[in-house]
Design an enzyme around this catalytic site. Structure first.
Site, PDB file in Angstrom:
ATOM      1  N   CYS A 262       0.827  -1.201   0.000  1.00  0.00           N
ATOM      2  CA  CYS A 262       0.000   0.000   0.000  1.00  0.00           C
ATOM      3  C   CYS A 262       0.874   1.269   0.000  1.00  0.00           C
ATOM      4  O   CYS A 262       1.505   1.588  -0.992  1.00  0.00           O
ATOM      5  CB  CYS A 262      -0.981  -0.039   1.168  1.00  0.00           C
ATOM      6  SG  CYS A 262      -2.458   0.960   0.882  1.00  0.00           S
ATOM      7  N   ASN A 304      -7.098   0.067   0.157  1.00  0.00           N
ATOM      8  CA  ASN A 304      -7.385   1.331   0.826  1.00  0.00           C
ATOM      9  C   ASN A 304      -6.300   2.313   0.432  1.00  0.00           C
ATOM     10  O   ASN A 304      -5.309   2.468   1.134  1.00  0.00           O
ATOM     11  CB  ASN A 304      -7.435   1.168   2.343  1.00  0.00           C
ATOM     12  CG  ASN A 304      -7.591   2.508   3.047  1.00  0.00           C
ATOM     13  OD1 ASN A 304      -7.988   3.485   2.426  1.00  0.00           O
ATOM     14  ND2 ASN A 304      -7.265   2.558   4.314  1.00  0.00           N
ATOM     15  N   GLY A 306      -5.589   6.216  -1.819  1.00  0.00           N
ATOM     16  CA  GLY A 306      -6.048   7.339  -2.617  1.00  0.00           C
ATOM     17  C   GLY A 306      -4.983   7.868  -3.545  1.00  0.00           C
ATOM     18  O   GLY A 306      -5.241   8.794  -4.316  1.00  0.00           O
ATOM     19  N   PHE A 307      -3.757   7.288  -3.460  1.00  0.00           N
ATOM     20  CA  PHE A 307      -2.654   7.683  -4.325  1.00  0.00           C
ATOM     21  C   PHE A 307      -2.139   6.456  -5.063  1.00  0.00           C
ATOM     22  O   PHE A 307      -2.391   5.318  -4.646  1.00  0.00           O
ATOM     23  CB  PHE A 307      -1.520   8.318  -3.509  1.00  0.00           C
ATOM     24  CG  PHE A 307      -1.892   9.617  -2.852  1.00  0.00           C
ATOM     25  CD1 PHE A 307      -1.598  10.820  -3.466  1.00  0.00           C
ATOM     26  CD2 PHE A 307      -2.541   9.638  -1.623  1.00  0.00           C
ATOM     27  CE1 PHE A 307      -1.941  12.030  -2.862  1.00  0.00           C
ATOM     28  CE2 PHE A 307      -2.896  10.828  -1.012  1.00  0.00           C
ATOM     29  CZ  PHE A 307      -2.593  12.033  -1.636  1.00  0.00           C
ATOM     30  N   HIS A 354      -3.645  -4.902   0.222  1.00  0.00           N
ATOM     31  CA  HIS A 354      -3.427  -5.468   1.545  1.00  0.00           C
ATOM     32  C   HIS A 354      -3.490  -6.996   1.494  1.00  0.00           C
ATOM     33  O   HIS A 354      -4.580  -7.568   1.582  1.00  0.00           O
ATOM     34  CB  HIS A 354      -4.484  -4.946   2.527  1.00  0.00           C
ATOM     35  CG  HIS A 354      -4.376  -3.490   2.830  1.00  0.00           C
ATOM     36  ND1 HIS A 354      -4.189  -3.004   4.113  1.00  0.00           N
ATOM     37  CD2 HIS A 354      -4.406  -2.398   2.032  1.00  0.00           C
ATOM     38  CE1 HIS A 354      -4.125  -1.672   4.082  1.00  0.00           C
ATOM     39  NE2 HIS A 354      -4.258  -1.293   2.830  1.00  0.00           N
ATOM     40  N   GLU A 356      -2.769  -9.106   3.728  1.00  0.00           N
ATOM     41  CA  GLU A 356      -3.199  -9.722   4.989  1.00  0.00           C
ATOM     42  C   GLU A 356      -4.723  -9.848   5.034  1.00  0.00           C
ATOM     43  O   GLU A 356      -5.249 -10.827   5.541  1.00  0.00           O
ATOM     44  CB  GLU A 356      -2.691  -8.919   6.185  1.00  0.00           C
ATOM     45  CG  GLU A 356      -3.498  -7.715   6.577  1.00  0.00           C
ATOM     46  CD  GLU A 356      -3.433  -6.575   5.583  1.00  0.00           C
ATOM     47  OE1 GLU A 356      -4.354  -5.736   5.566  1.00  0.00           O
ATOM     48  OE2 GLU A 356      -2.452  -6.513   4.807  1.00  0.00           O
TER      49      GLU A 356
END
Length: 410
Positions: A262, A304, A306-307, A354, A356
């Site tokens: 991420c 998750n 936004g970039f 992610h 996990e």
């Protein structure tokens, strides 16, 4: 329960003046942040306790939230991190034997201001069209502020672009989780907002997981004699994390195997010399399709962010910062966004999502095995970990290790 049956008014105000009137949910007061939506049908506890959501007001697109309550086993961190919470229909009862408290009680206890009873579909469609924007939830007495005053407060809130939030979510001192699998060695984890499920997965692969504060120095990392380095997820703009990029360049120069997820993917991109940019409304949820180019498999993944990293999705290219050849390893199938990077001449790779995925799905969990195999192969190739390692020697060994580790699929 404290807030499910509140009659207190609440209003969601976006920076463009859009207003949605509903009921107070959770704590009362005023909260400001970037309004984003998450498409997960389940796993709201993992979402709320994900530090990557710091600074954001999260809207759940699933209409019924709170059915299973909150428990003491599933939190991803030490608290709820969202700046605010938006739901349509909060559950009036908790229907799960594992629940220790209701969701609304947990929101009140952590001081999280929310709103319910609004048309979340309409807000989502608006953000999809106009892009993520700043917003505010005003409840209780704050709901009676004038519309002009509420908009003014929202428009004066910080933009997410250019914001560094790592210090707010990172541990203050190192924390160690011993390996639960066959031990490989010490792993340095830079805590930019790490989740507990990530730590557990790394420990299960044989790493003594040293979670380090975000302001640790390169010497501080070297002091634990790590076999590899891991950069976690986290909130904020990667362009505002120059110190973390320079730290990572030192790690790469030392020849240490690296895995980032991420936010860690974005920082690897910048360390390699690539740019990053803000997505119109980001990827948030547990149903994002991603292509693993090395296997041809399509995985449903938890996101998750936004970039994103700005890189060509096809073919190899040279690292502008001199780390050899690089390729985009994973691509998002909804919008062709870069979802992973693989360095071909040094032992480093990353993904934008992610693996996990505590709330599911688990399609990408094999990436922890891929990392373990990369570390084992790099150590077997006797790659030195001392400062000043030569790029050609590091590149040759790292390329072999990357092929043997990153080409595996489960």
């Amino acid at each position: 329960m404290t807030s499910l049956f509140q009659s207190d008014p609440a209003v969601l105000v976006l920076e463009d003046g859009t207003r949605h009137v509903g009921r107070a949910y959770g704590a009362l007061g005023t909260t400001l942040g970037e309004v984003v939506f998450s498409t997960g049908m389940t796993g709201y506890q993992e979402t709320l306790t994900d530090p990557s959501y710091a600074g954001q007001i999260v809207l759940q697109t699933a209409p019924h939230i709170g059915n299973t309550g909150m428990n003491d086993e599933d939190p991803e961190s030490r608290r709820i991190w969202v700046s605010g919470y938006i739901v349509r229909d909060p559950s009036r009862v908790v229907s799960n034997w594992r629940a220790d408290e209701s969701l609304d009680d947990a929101l009140v206890n952590d001081g999280v201001i929310g709103i319910s009873g609004i048309d979340t579909r309409a807000v989502t469609r608006h953000i999809r069209s106009a892009g993520s924007m700043r917003g505010g939830i005003f409840s209780g007495e704050a709901a009676s502020l004038s519309a002009a005053e509420q908009v003014r407060l929202v428009q004066e809130a910080p933009q997410m672009a250019g914001l560094n939030l790592s210090a707010a979510v990172s541990v203050a001192a190192a924390e160690v989780t011993p390996a639960t699998g066959e031990r490989i060695g010490n792993l340095a984890v830079l805590d930019l907002g790490v989740k507990q499920a990530t730590i557990d997965n790394l420990a299960a692969r044989g790493f003594d997981v040293h979670v380090l504060p975000q302001d640790v120095t390169l010497d501080g990392i070297r002091a634990i004699d790590p076999v590899a380095v891991f950069y976690s997820n986290g909130p904020g703009d990667p362009a505002a994390s120059g110190d973390h990029v320079e730290l990572l360049r030192g790690v790469l120069d030392d020849g240490l195997p690296f895995f980032g997820i991420c936010f860690g993917n974005q920082l690897l991109g910048r360390a390699l010399g690539l740019g990053t940019y803000k997505l119109p409304f980001g990827h948030r949820g547990i149903n994002q399709p991603v292509l693993d180019k090395s296997t041809g498999r399509v995985e449903i993944t938890a996101h998750n962010h936004g970039f994103a990293v700005d890189a060509p999705v096809d073919g190899e290219f040279d690292s502008p910062n001199g780390y050899g050849r690089v390729e985009v390893s994973h691509v998002g199938l909804n919008d062709n966004v870069v979802e992973g990077l693989r360095a071909l001449d040094i032992p480093a790779f990353s993904v934008q999502y992610h693996p996990e995925a505590a709330a599911g799905p688990h399609d990408a969990n094999y990436l922890f095995d891929r990392f373990r195999d990369l570390v084992v192969a790099t150590r077997a190739a006797h790659v030195p970990h001392s400062p000043g390692i030569g790029a050609p020697e590091r590149g040759e060994a790292g390329h072999d290790a990357g092929n043997s580790g990153h080409g595996e699929s489960n």
